[in-house]
Design a protein around this motif. Structure first.
Motif, PDB file in Angstrom:
ATOM      1  N   THR A  72       0.831  -1.204   0.000  1.00  0.00           N
ATOM      2  CA  THR A  72       0.000   0.000   0.000  1.00  0.00           C
ATOM      3  C   THR A  72       0.866   1.255   0.000  1.00  0.00           C
ATOM      4  OG1 THR A  72      -1.757  -1.141   1.182  1.00  0.00           O
ATOM      5  CG2 THR A  72      -1.773   1.252   1.284  1.00  0.00           C
ATOM      6  N   ASP A 130      -5.920  -1.228  -4.679  1.00  0.00           N
ATOM      7  CA  ASP A 130      -5.304  -1.803  -3.485  1.00  0.00           C
ATOM      8  C   ASP A 130      -6.207  -2.869  -2.876  1.00  0.00           C
ATOM      9  OD1 ASP A 130      -3.800  -2.391  -1.299  1.00  0.00           O
ATOM     10  OD2 ASP A 130      -3.913  -0.416  -0.378  1.00  0.00           O
ATOM     11  N   GLU A 131      -5.889  -4.115  -3.103  1.00  0.00           N
ATOM     12  CA  GLU A 131      -6.665  -5.250  -2.598  1.00  0.00           C
ATOM     13  C   GLU A 131      -8.160  -5.064  -2.832  1.00  0.00           C
ATOM     14  OE1 GLU A 131      -5.186  -7.664  -0.070  1.00  0.00           O
ATOM     15  OE2 GLU A 131      -3.458  -6.549   0.674  1.00  0.00           O
TER      16      GLU A 131
END
Ligand SMILES: Nc1ncnc2c1ncn2[C@@H]1O[C@H](COP(=O)(O)OP(=O)(O)OP(=O)(O)O)[C@@H](O)[C@H]1O
Ligand SMILES: Nc1ncnc2c1ncn2[C@@H]1O[C@H](COP(=O)(O)OP(=O)(O)O)[C@@H](O)[C@H]1O
Ligand code: SF4
Ligand SMILES: [Mg+2]
Ligand SMILES: [Mg+2]
Lengths: 330, 306
Positions: free
Chosen positions: A66, A193-194
């Motif tokens: 991240t 992000d994920e």
């Protein structure tokens, strides 16, 4: 340093020896003495994504994924190194150039709860970035653009979803809304992000497919952060494996995921279970990721590596380029 | 089993006619999309549903005992001692203000009254060793442990009193893949060593393919099929099960099948087969008649195709 070169042309996004350190005070005394501890979240990363390319950034929690994604978007202060976007060092951007950069780059987060405002209609949230960036003159034009975007991400009938609130959407639908919000301004580079980590199997497959389709349709350059290797395979053409602030392996998805060289990647691949096939054997990795406040000397993976040798405990390793004859690959 | 939640806007029947058995020393996998009722079912077995949740019908038999008819006092003796549970978020089962050692002391005290502290701590130390946490962590607070260690402690507490059944509700979903793999080894080991039956709730089919003896698939509050693990993956019968397996992405394959649409709103579930609006094989009969569970070659499946 190793730079990815493809026929698709020069890099749209490039990280050069990027370092991001967070200072955390562990107590009043340390703070007073100016001895705050340092978390080396990203610790010298080189990465390059060609225009239209898609990189999967994989690794365990706390490895710095991240933070690296945020660094590429200029959202965190760099301790060292530089980030280039379309050939320009982003730290030099000011005024309208900075504003344009903010429009050309967008991010989607893991938890669509936190990125969507619970009190605001979906339509208005997707519209907001258009207003902020002064895209589309009048209200009707904006509404039209939002409806098209909702349709594109599969929130149909769009008019109905336009006036719904986040709590009236399932997790997968909320993630679609977050994607619509990021893409409505027509960015060139997206950091996801994920985006599927909080979703169950079926919603996950739908979002992966959506990202794959949108990537082509909108000619997006994508950094896809995930800890699910199979998910990375399904939307990316290159894979970067991160461990404790560093990239430990990088290459085409076929190379990295089918024929991993680094023991850490090998372990990650071997625990990626495919219900349609029996699992393969891989090195057994014990323990958990050490704290980035206390990065092990030498190769930072050595305390968990079943192949660790004396040299691993002493010397810092660099990314080397290894090419195997094609025939050797499975 | 039928279980409902009383929401502000009417009753929600979230578990609607479920029949399930777990054998001794068996690991039963329970899969389904989020909201399909897996957790609710588990909470009902332990009788720890929130106050607005009620069992509308059915029985829960455990070793011949009808759990729903037992007094709260009798139930308390069963919880933790004969049946225990591990939750997805280890924070919710550990008290942030007490040390790990106190968690063990409290557990033994609750079930045996006065206990010898030294003896309990010795047992606790052994348990931590079994689940792979350094013994000295006994003296730490939960926040001083990593996520993986916290979950291991929760598991140690769940097996401390040698229960016959442990219900694990997504015990690894919040953990890293390598830590998850370590825990899978632990579960296999525990079953062998401690002869514990387990219900393993997850939406991760990959995990179950390796761990479970049998798998029950749940959709919108109903079990749509139960099958031995090998057969389920080799040749899934129910269209939903098939679709679920197909939607797991695979390294090496660019095929990515999806189930269209969304799971139904349980306030107003579809008539007939609850999966029919999303089922590629739906026939007229599926829209009106609810399929019943049938035995098909050693497997149970509820679908009009069979
Ligand atoms: N604002 C912050 N202040 C201090 N430390 C931070 C901060 N943000 C992140 N960190 C630390 O930096 C390291 C890298 O964090 P980062 O969030 O980038 O990891 P990640 O790979 O994205 O992990 P995950 O998979 O859990 O999302 C971690 O040790 C984290 O605790
Ligand atoms: N405490 C609760 N109060 C009211 N409704 C709930 C509660 N917990 C779950 N539900 C509802 O019950 C249904 C089943 O939920 P749950 O048992 O948590 O499913 P799963 O564990 O399969 O995700 C869902 O529709 C959910 O919204
Ligand atoms: S009963 Fe009909 S709708 Fe339901 S799963 Fe079977 S074929 Fe599909
Ligand atoms: Mg992260
Ligand atoms: Mg649940």
């Amino acid at each position: 340093m190793r730079v990815i070169s493809t026929d698709e042309g020069r890099a749209l996004v490039e990280a050069r020896e990027v370092k991001v350190h967070y200072k955390v005070s562990t107590g009043l005394l340390e703070t007073l003495l100016g001895r705050a501890k340092v978390v080396r979240a990203v610790d010298g990363v080189n990465l390059s994504i060609p225009r239209g390319g898609s990189v999967g950034l994989v690794g365990e929690s706390g490895s710095g994924k991240t933070t690296l994604g945020r660094a590429l978007l200029g959202l965190v202060e760099l301790e060292g190194g530089s980030v280039l976007f379309d050939g320009t060092d982003i730290s030099s951007l000011k005024g309208s150039a900075l504003k344009a950069f903010r429009r050309r780059t967008q991010m989607v987060f893991q938890d669509p709860y936190t990125s969507l405002d619970p009190r605001m209609k979906i339509g208005h949230q997707v519209e907001e970035p258009l207003r902020v960036h002064g895209i589309c003159g009048n209200k009707e034009e904006r509404r039209q653009r939002v409806l098209e975007m909702l349709e594109k991400v599969g929130l149909v009938p769009a008019a109905e979803f336009y006036s719904r609130y986040p709590h009236q959407l399932s997790g997968g639908q909320r993630q679609r809304a977050a994607i619509a919000r990021a893409l409505v301004v027509g960015p060139e580079f997206l950091v996801a992000d994920e985006p599927v980590s909080n979703l169950d199997v079926s919603a996950r497959a739908q979002i992966l497919r959506l990202l794959r389709d949108l990537r082509k349709e909108m000619n997006l350059t994508l950094l896809f952060i995930t800890h699910d290797l199979a998910a990375a395979w399904s939307v990316c053409d290159r894979i970067d494996v991160m461990y404790l602030g560093r990239i430990v392996e990088e290459g085409a998805r076929e190379e990295v995921l089918r024929d991993p060289l680094h023991p850490y990647t090998q372990a990650l691949v071997s625990v990626t279970r495919d219900p349609k096939r029996r699992k393969g054997e891989g090195p057994k990795i014990s323990g958990e990721v050490p704290s980035p406040m206390n990065v092990p000397q030498g190769c930072r993976f050595h305390p968990r590596c079943p192949f660790a040798m004396d040299i691993c405990r002493i010397f810092v390793i660099r990314l080397v380029s290894v090419s195997l004859p094609i025939d050797d690959r499975a | 089993m039928r279980i409902g939640y009383d929401t502000g806007r009417g009753k929600l029947e979230v578990v609607a006619g479920v029949d399930l058995k777990v054998g001794r020393e068996e690991i039963l996998g329970l899969v389904g999309e989020s909201g399909s009722g897996k957790t609710t079912l588990a909470l009902a077995v332990l009788r720890i549903l929130p106050e607005w949740g009620t069992v509308l019908g059915g029985r829960i038999l455990f070793d011949g005992l009808d759990l729903l008819r037992m007094s709260e006092e009798e139930m308390r003796r069963i919880r933790g001692r004969r049946i225990s549970m591990v939750f997805q978020d280890p924070y919710s089962s550990l008290n942030p203000t007490s040390r790990i050692r106190d968690h063990f002391l409290e557990l033994y005290r609750a079930h045996y009254g006065h206990v010898d502290e030294k003896e309990v701590l010795e047992k606790a130390g052994t348990l931590l060793r079994i689940v792979g946490v350094p013994e000295e962590k006994l003296h730490d607070y939960p926040h001083q442990l990593s996520g993986g260690q916290r979950q291991r402690v929760a598991i140690a507490l769940a097996i401390a009193l040698k229960p016959e059944l442990v219900i694990l509700d997504e015990p690894t979903s919040s953990l890293d893949v390598l830590v998850e793999a370590q825990l899978m080894e632990l579960f296999k080991d525990l079953r062998k060593r401690e002869r514990i039956s387990m219900v393993f709730i997850t939406h991760n089919l990959g995990i179950l393919s390796e761990l479970a003896d049998r798998i029950a698939v749940m959709y919108a509050g109903k079990i749509v099929g139960v099958s031995p693990t090998e057969k389920l993956f080799a040749d899934p019968l129910h269209p939903y099960t098939r679709a679920l397996i197909d939607s797991v992405p695979t390294i090496g394959s660019d095929e990515l099948r999806t189930i269209s649409g969304e799971p139904p709103d349980l306030r107003n579930p579809p008539k007939g087969c609850r999966f029919h609006p999303r089922c590629p094989f739906a026939m007229d009969v599926c829209r009106v008649a609810e399929p019943v569970m049938k035995d098909v070659g050693g497997r149970e499946v509820a679908c009009h195709l069979y």
